[in-house]
Design a protein around this motif. Structure first.
Motif, PDB file in Angstrom:
ATOM      1  N   ILE A 462      -5.138 -89.125 -57.333  1.00  0.00           N
ATOM      2  CA  ILE A 462      -4.562 -89.885 -55.867  1.00  0.00           C
ATOM      3  C   ILE A 462      -5.633 -90.330 -54.629  1.00  0.00           C
ATOM      4  N   ALA A 463      -6.139 -88.789 -54.353  1.00  0.00           N
ATOM      5  CA  ALA A 463      -6.721 -88.848 -53.248  1.00  0.00           C
ATOM      6  C   ALA A 463      -8.617 -89.924 -53.175  1.00  0.00           C
ATOM      7  N   GLY A 464      -8.672 -90.444 -54.731  1.00  0.00           N
ATOM      8  CA  GLY A 464     -10.133 -91.092 -54.991  1.00  0.00           C
ATOM      9  C   GLY A 464     -10.793 -90.106 -55.161  1.00  0.00           C
ATOM     10  N   PRO A 465     -12.031 -90.641 -55.769  1.00  0.00           N
ATOM     11  CA  PRO A 465     -13.387 -89.080 -55.442  1.00  0.00           C
ATOM     12  C   PRO A 465     -13.880 -89.300 -54.788  1.00  0.00           C
ATOM     13  N   LYS A 466     -14.816 -88.176 -54.722  1.00  0.00           N
ATOM     14  CA  LYS A 466     -15.607 -87.923 -54.011  1.00  0.00           C
ATOM     15  C   LYS A 466     -17.189 -86.935 -54.218  1.00  0.00           C
ATOM     16  N   ASN A 467     -17.717 -87.553 -53.949  1.00  0.00           N
ATOM     17  CA  ASN A 467     -19.475 -86.666 -54.072  1.00  0.00           C
ATOM     18  C   ASN A 467     -20.626 -87.325 -53.726  1.00  0.00           C
ATOM     19  N   GLY A 468     -21.508 -86.403 -54.212  1.00  0.00           N
ATOM     20  CA  GLY A 468     -22.630 -87.332 -53.322  1.00  0.00           C
ATOM     21  C   GLY A 468     -23.333 -85.828 -52.713  1.00  0.00           C
ATOM     22  N   ALA A 469     -25.382 -86.369 -51.828  1.00  0.00           N
ATOM     23  CA  ALA A 469     -25.380 -85.608 -51.251  1.00  0.00           C
ATOM     24  C   ALA A 469     -25.728 -85.865 -50.391  1.00  0.00           C
ATOM     25  N   SER A 470     -25.652 -87.544 -49.669  1.00  0.00           N
ATOM     26  CA  SER A 470     -26.711 -88.076 -49.461  1.00  0.00           C
ATOM     27  C   SER A 470     -27.705 -87.459 -47.891  1.00  0.00           C
ATOM     28  N   ALA A 471     -28.911 -87.889 -48.283  1.00  0.00           N
ATOM     29  CA  ALA A 471     -29.513 -87.658 -46.785  1.00  0.00           C
ATOM     30  C   ALA A 471     -30.015 -88.934 -46.573  1.00  0.00           C
ATOM     31  N   SER A 472     -30.214 -88.549 -44.846  1.00  0.00           N
ATOM     32  CA  SER A 472     -31.229 -90.250 -44.003  1.00  0.00           C
ATOM     33  C   SER A 472     -32.154 -89.360 -43.523  1.00  0.00           C
ATOM     34  N   ALA A 473     -33.217 -90.531 -43.571  1.00  0.00           N
ATOM     35  CA  ALA A 473     -34.159 -90.456 -42.437  1.00  0.00           C
ATOM     36  C   ALA A 473     -34.922 -90.976 -41.777  1.00  0.00           C
ATOM     37  N   THR A 474     -35.655 -91.723 -40.753  1.00  0.00           N
ATOM     38  CA  THR A 474     -35.897 -93.149 -40.212  1.00  0.00           C
ATOM     39  C   THR A 474     -37.395 -92.533 -39.813  1.00  0.00           C
ATOM     40  N   VAL A 475     -38.516 -93.533 -40.342  1.00  0.00           N
ATOM     41  CA  VAL A 475     -39.903 -93.043 -39.538  1.00  0.00           C
ATOM     42  C   VAL A 475     -40.115 -94.676 -39.408  1.00  0.00           C
ATOM     43  N   SER A 476     -40.582 -94.433 -37.761  1.00  0.00           N
ATOM     44  CA  SER A 476     -40.791 -95.435 -37.206  1.00  0.00           C
ATOM     45  C   SER A 476     -42.309 -95.507 -36.726  1.00  0.00           C
ATOM     46  N   VAL A 477     -43.405 -96.478 -36.225  1.00  0.00           N
ATOM     47  CA  VAL A 477     -44.384 -96.628 -35.827  1.00  0.00           C
ATOM     48  C   VAL A 477     -44.604 -98.431 -34.461  1.00  0.00           C
ATOM     49  N   ASP A 478     -45.323 -97.334 -33.965  1.00  0.00           N
ATOM     50  CA  ASP A 478     -44.725 -98.367 -32.275  1.00  0.00           C
ATOM     51  C   ASP A 478     -46.303 -98.987 -32.512  1.00  0.00           C
ATOM     52  N   ALA A 479     -46.408 -99.407 -31.355  1.00  0.00           N
ATOM     53  CA  ALA A 479     -46.775-100.746 -30.546  1.00  0.00           C
ATOM     54  C   ALA A 479     -48.506 -99.657 -30.286  1.00  0.00           C
ATOM     55  N   GLY A 481     -48.982 -97.178 -32.808  1.00  0.00           N
ATOM     56  CA  GLY A 481     -49.511 -96.563 -33.916  1.00  0.00           C
ATOM     57  C   GLY A 481     -49.166 -95.219 -33.972  1.00  0.00           C
ATOM     58  N   SER A 482     -48.265 -95.175 -33.127  1.00  0.00           N
ATOM     59  CA  SER A 482     -47.594 -93.527 -32.651  1.00  0.00           C
ATOM     60  C   SER A 482     -46.269 -93.682 -33.713  1.00  0.00           C
ATOM     61  N   VAL A 483     -46.412 -92.478 -35.160  1.00  0.00           N
ATOM     62  CA  VAL A 483     -45.493 -92.276 -35.287  1.00  0.00           C
ATOM     63  C   VAL A 483     -44.526 -91.376 -34.732  1.00  0.00           C
ATOM     64  N   SER A 484     -43.262 -92.030 -34.960  1.00  0.00           N
ATOM     65  CA  SER A 484     -42.625 -90.874 -34.660  1.00  0.00           C
ATOM     66  C   SER A 484     -40.490 -90.525 -35.895  1.00  0.00           C
ATOM     67  N   VAL A 485     -40.288 -89.582 -36.206  1.00  0.00           N
ATOM     68  CA  VAL A 485     -39.380 -89.778 -37.330  1.00  0.00           C
ATOM     69  C   VAL A 485     -38.262 -88.613 -36.816  1.00  0.00           C
ATOM     70  N   ILE A 486     -37.125 -89.366 -37.400  1.00  0.00           N
ATOM     71  CA  ILE A 486     -35.669 -88.891 -37.085  1.00  0.00           C
ATOM     72  C   ILE A 486     -34.722 -88.726 -38.631  1.00  0.00           C
ATOM     73  N   ILE A 487     -34.507 -86.964 -37.843  1.00  0.00           N
ATOM     74  CA  ILE A 487     -33.981 -86.649 -39.689  1.00  0.00           C
ATOM     75  C   ILE A 487     -32.832 -86.096 -39.323  1.00  0.00           C
ATOM     76  N   ASP A 488     -31.609 -86.361 -40.288  1.00  0.00           N
ATOM     77  CA  ASP A 488     -30.578 -86.465 -40.325  1.00  0.00           C
ATOM     78  C   ASP A 488     -29.606 -84.627 -40.276  1.00  0.00           C
ATOM     79  N   SER A 489     -31.101 -83.386 -40.093  1.00  0.00           N
ATOM     80  CA  SER A 489     -30.697 -82.080 -40.273  1.00  0.00           C
ATOM     81  C   SER A 489     -30.776 -81.587 -38.656  1.00  0.00           C
ATOM     82  N   VAL A 490     -30.035 -80.500 -38.019  1.00  0.00           N
ATOM     83  CA  VAL A 490     -29.935 -80.185 -37.086  1.00  0.00           C
ATOM     84  C   VAL A 490     -30.334 -79.036 -36.764  1.00  0.00           C
ATOM     85  N   PRO A 491     -31.948 -78.654 -36.886  1.00  0.00           N
ATOM     86  CA  PRO A 491     -32.344 -77.332 -37.401  1.00  0.00           C
ATOM     87  C   PRO A 491     -31.930 -75.801 -36.488  1.00  0.00           C
TER      88      PRO A 491
END
Length: 972
Positions: A462-479, A481-491
């Protein structure tokens, strides 16, 4: 990457972040009772205090919010604040918002709450009895989830077994004590914009929709931001979600941003704790120790409410209930019950310590019962290396491992032969020495669908299936050439920025110092999912793996641009030393920043099909994580490490102290990304597991009073008590994670408590060991009673009320006045008011019956009591009986005792014998502090009694600081 800022005091924690002008400060009024109806709340006096802006009560909460969603189908309401009834000591009853925290705390004293106390239940087995007090009338009982599971043919296996061996074990309530407690800064935004929150919430972000629904807003209108740093969590900061909703409503009531920083007393009393569990476990075994089937009956105590994400602690381990063993037949009966205790939550390794304490104690008990070596029983039942990936009967898909190899490594490099020799020598000399083992599977990267195993297959459909363990990350390079990263963890101190920088630098041919990692997650700007957060050891396998996949996408795009610039094939492009070049032309190089910067400075020159800008986001989830099927088979995690521990202990017969002679812990967590950080996580989990084994327990009185609310009674290990473990590693990479890594931050909190318990059981020859193994429990197992008091005690007075924290005081003191003078003071209310410490007023109600207004402070807890005092059994001038009771916003107190006056040459020797009990927040400060405070209060009372009886000029012993100054020559 984190060390320099943290070690120099430049971390950025929630309390360090500036707030808007006009921000108010909150203080929470908490229930002093374990179970009571709220009859009335009068906050008029508090609102009359200058600087107090508003008071939030249950009526406001009911108007603006909804109860939290719970994971089982029961008509149970859990609000962010008590509505009409309190169900545990420390439950929020009101929130004061004022111009400073000091004013808010003062205003709490002025709120008058009228309660009607109800019977409480704190034992989970007692909570299941028909006559137990029911916490939620709409539910009708304290049993909120009852499920039976069967895998294979357990009945047939038990019928065919040569022997059955059973054991009943109890796992206690304990928690974590991070350096930084909960923190929330919340603002209700005008114009129906919702709420903006800064908090040290750790996730899982599956709680974000739970919070948004409780606040009656869409998810996008609850902006949740995490600071860069958080001072530890070990699981408990998922429970700040309740206070996020509470402070959002406080901001709405006050019309201003509100800041709340939890203090240590609040944290110990009401933050969160691990579930206590009662398990009856039984094995079907063959004569050689082979285990063919297991039966579990587990009773899980989740406290007063099933607070989301519970019953996660129960079902996180469900798929791997057979542990590291190739047992194919399994039967399980799970019962979730409610008691008048703090709601439980995700304490480090949640579910693992409770489950493995039962399973690994049983394995050792099987060896004892069959006359076998426990290590031989473990080895005989292990999953074979060639069996991986291995599907456990309840559904866990163990990805990789060589369990026999790990054990062989621990036995050889840990020196087990030497320990066995030490045991033989110690026992020959009559000393208590034991060796214990624990073999556990450590899950990581939780399947978000495992909690739905608490529901029946029909309810899940009735409730519908629930599953998975999604993780996400973003990597950017600016003008540039500097690299920055955003992660979905909060250490919370695990070094996630360091590992993330390593991974990206390795992929892009840069140095870790070139990478900026941002961990300030913002739900309105950053990529995240309901699986986001820092829990279940998901970082190494899921988050770092997703960072790796994201960096590969950036690298692929840069490689296309570089190949075009160099006139080379993309397959020939190499990234190294901050340069990019073709493998067959290493002499012709391009700086990384020049190639990457082209996407910003010269998008018109890019190869066909390559867009401008350089920013990639990747979402990843393991395909092996399906929803529970119709047979309740569930792969509850994506990766499974292996831990094998050896512990040798010696026990002092006289003191009951357990000394760890050697502790060996062997880990297989797949690919190790950073060895120093890995060993740091193991040491931390070992320290926490040692605390659970030997020291830590939340205790409650029979009336629900919380009795361990300070570090005087809730003991935690310090560096002095934690030996250095021998840490060993093997690496069998996981085929299911991008980097082959598995989690290892929780393993020793699962393995260490039972490993130490097994060693103690071996030393004592007892099966009935119960955590924590304090000296008093060791003495009880040895059959040694506590020593008798050094002086005979007088007859016991009338017992104080049951429940709460009991104090028994007996002794004598000499007073510089005659018995007649002392007796006269005790019967004179005008004189008695000057004798009772903290007494503001004393009025006569009847013959030798008084009503008093008294303030008593113990440690950081101060309470103003409305008290009644009665004098009975008068025998002037030789003695009397004294009884009293009191009620305050922080709890109740009552006591009874006898005073006897004996004439001596210098005046009077007053003999006292008194028993008292306290409940509520005062009781939470714990026995050690209460006993010390009681002695101080008694001394003050007797000094004042002597002064009043002998006249103001009577000699009085100077205070301790005055005596100290006199001895040092600084005062006369």
């Amino acid at each position: 990457m984190e060390d320099a800022a943290l070690l120099s005091g430049r971390g950025s924690f929630t309390d360090d972040v500036g707030v808007k002008p006009g921000t108010l400060y909150a203080a929470v009024l908490r229930s002093p009772h374990g179970h009571a109806e709220i009859l009335a709340i009068d906050s008029a006096a508090a609102l009359g205090l200058a600087g107090v802006r508003a008071v939030l009560t249950g009526a406001d909460v009911k108007l603006w919010a909804s109860p939290f969603a719970v994971g089982v189908k029961q008509p149970m309401e859990h609000w962010c604040m008590a509505i009409e009834r309190v169900r545990y000591v420390g439950e929020p009853v009101a929130v004061v918002m004022a111009e400073s925290r000091y004013l808010a705390e003062d205003a709490l004293e002025l709120i008058k709450v009228e309660y009607r106390q109800l019977a409480a239940v704190v034992d989970p087995e007692a909570a299941l009895t028909p006559d137990a007090p029911v916490l939620h009338a709409a539910v009708g009982s304290n049993l909120v989830n009852d499920r039976h599971f069967s895998y294979g043919d357990p009945d047939g296996a038990f019928a065919a077994a040569a022997r059955t061996v059973a054991l009943k074990v109890h796992y206690p309530r304990n928690s974590c004590t991070p350096i930084e407690c909960f923190a929330v800064v919340a603002e209700f935004l005008p114009g129906d914009e919702g709420y903006d929150v800064l908090s040290n919430f750790q996730g899982p972000f599956a709680l974000h929709p739970v919070m948004a629904r409780a606040l009656k807003v869409g998810g996008a209108r609850l902006r949740l931001r995490a600071p860069r740093d958080s001072g530890g969590s070990f699981g408990v900061k998922q429970a700040v979600s309740t206070y996020i909703v509470l402070m959002c409503l406080a901001s709405r009531k006050a019309g201003a941003p509100v800041k709340w920083i939890e203090d240590r007393l609040e944290h110990l009393q009401a933050a969160v704790s691990a579930t206590n569990r009662v398990t009856t476990i039984e094995a079907a075994v063959q004569a050689d120790g082979e285990i063919t089937a297991l039966r579990y009956h587990q009773i899980e105590d989740c406290g007063a409410y099933l607070r989301a994400p519970e019953p996660a602690t129960f079902y996180r381990m469900h798929g791997c209930l057979t542990g590291a063993y190739r047992v194919r037949h399994l039967q399980v009966h799970n019962q979730v019950v409610l008691t008048n205790k703090t709601p439980s939550g995700l304490v480090r390794g949640f579910g693992g310590p409770q489950m493995y304490f039962a399973l690994e104690r049983l394995v050792q008990h099987i060896a004892v019962e069959l006359g076998l070596d426990p290590l031989d029983v473990i080895r005989r039942n292990l999953i074979a290396a060639e069996a991986f990936p291995y599907r456990a009967p309840a559904g866990s898909l163990f990805d990789s491992g060589d369990y026999q190899g790990s054990i062989a490594c621990a036995v050889e490099e840990g020196g087990l032969a030497e320990l066995r020799t030490r045991r033989e020598q110690a026992r020959a000399e009559g000393r208590l020495y034991g060796i214990g083992y624990a073999a556990i599977v450590e899950p990581s990267i939780s399947n978000m669908g495992y909690i739905t195993t608490a529901l029946t297959p029909a309810e899940r459909a009735i409730a519908g299936p629930k599953n998975g363990a999604s993780a996400s990350a973003t990597v950017s390079v600016d003008a540039l050439g500097s690299v920055s990263v955003i992660i979905d963890s909060v250490p919370q101190g695990q070094g996630h920025r360091t590992v993330t920088a390593q991974v990206v630098a390795d992929v892009l041919g840069l140095e870790p110092a070139d990478i900026v990692v941002n961990t300030e997650l913002d739900t309105q700007k950053d990529a995240w999912s309901i699986a986001a957060g820092n829990y279940s050891s998901r970082f190494a396998g899921a988050v770092a793996g997703t960072v790796y996949l994201t960096a590969l996408k950036v690298r692929a795009k840069v490689a296309l641009i570089a190949a075009d610039m160099l006139g080379a094939e993309v397959s020939q492009i190499v990234f190294a030393g901050r340069k990019i070049f073709a493998r067959d032309r290493p002499d012709r190089t391009l700086p990384f920043h020049r190639v990457a910067g082209a996407t910003h400075w010269a998008p018109g020159t890019l190869p066909e099909g390559v867009g401008s800008g350089l920013r990639e986001t990747v979402f990843w989830t393991p395909p092996q994580l399906a929803a529970p099927d119709e047979n309740d088979v569930i792969n509850s995690s994506a990766a499974y490490g292996f831990v094998f521990d050896i512990c040798a202990v010696e026990i002092d017969r006289a003191t009951g102290r357990v000394r760890i002679d050697r502790y060996v812990t062997s880990h297989d967590a797949g690919t190790i990304l950073n060895p120093a950080l890995a060993d740091g996580q193991i040491r931390g989990a070992f320290a926490q597991g040692l605390g659970a084994a030997l020291m830590e327990e939340f205790t409650y009185g029979s009336d629900g009073s919380f009795l361990s609310g300070t570090f005087a009674d809730y003991l935690v290990p310090t560096s002095c008590e934690v030996p250095e473990p021998i840490i060993l590693h093997r690496q069998t990479p996981s085929p299911f994670t991008p980097l082959g890594a598995k989690g290892l931050g929780e393993g020793n909190n699962m393995s260490t408590p039972v490993c130490i318990a097994n060693a103690v059981a071996d030393a004592l020859g007892r099966a009935d060991v119960r955590l924590p193994l304090t000296p008093s429990k060791i003495h009880a197992l040895l059959g040694i009673d506590d020593p008798a008091p050094s002086k005979p005690r007088a007859a016991q007075p009338t017992s104080a009320a049951p429940g709460g924290h009991a104090l028994n005081m007996a002794g004598s003191v000499d007073l510089p006045a005659t018995p007649e003078q002392v007796y006269a003071v005790l019967l004179d209310p005008d004189a008695l008011v000057k004798v009772i410490p903290g007494c503001h007023a004393l009025s006569r109600v009847g013959e030798n019956h008084y009503r008093a207004d008294v303030t008593i402070g113990i440690g950081l807890v101060k309470a103003r009591y409305a008290a009644e005092i009665r004098l009975t059994d008068l025998q002037p001038p030789h003695g009397l009986s004294l009884g009293g009771s009191g009620i305050s916003s922080l709890g109740a107190a009552q006591g009874a005792g006898k005073l006897r006056l004996e004439a001596i040459e210098s005046g009077t020797r007053l003999h006292y014998d008194y028993s008292a009990s306290v409940s509520g927040k005062v009781a939470a400060v714990g026995g050690r502090m209460l006993e010390g405070a009681a002695k101080i209060i008694l001394r003050q009372l007797f000094e004042q009694l002597g002064r009043q009886a002998g006249g103001e000029g009577a000699a009085v012993r100077p205070s301790w600081w005055r005596r100290l100054l006199q001895r040092s020559g600084s005062a006369k």
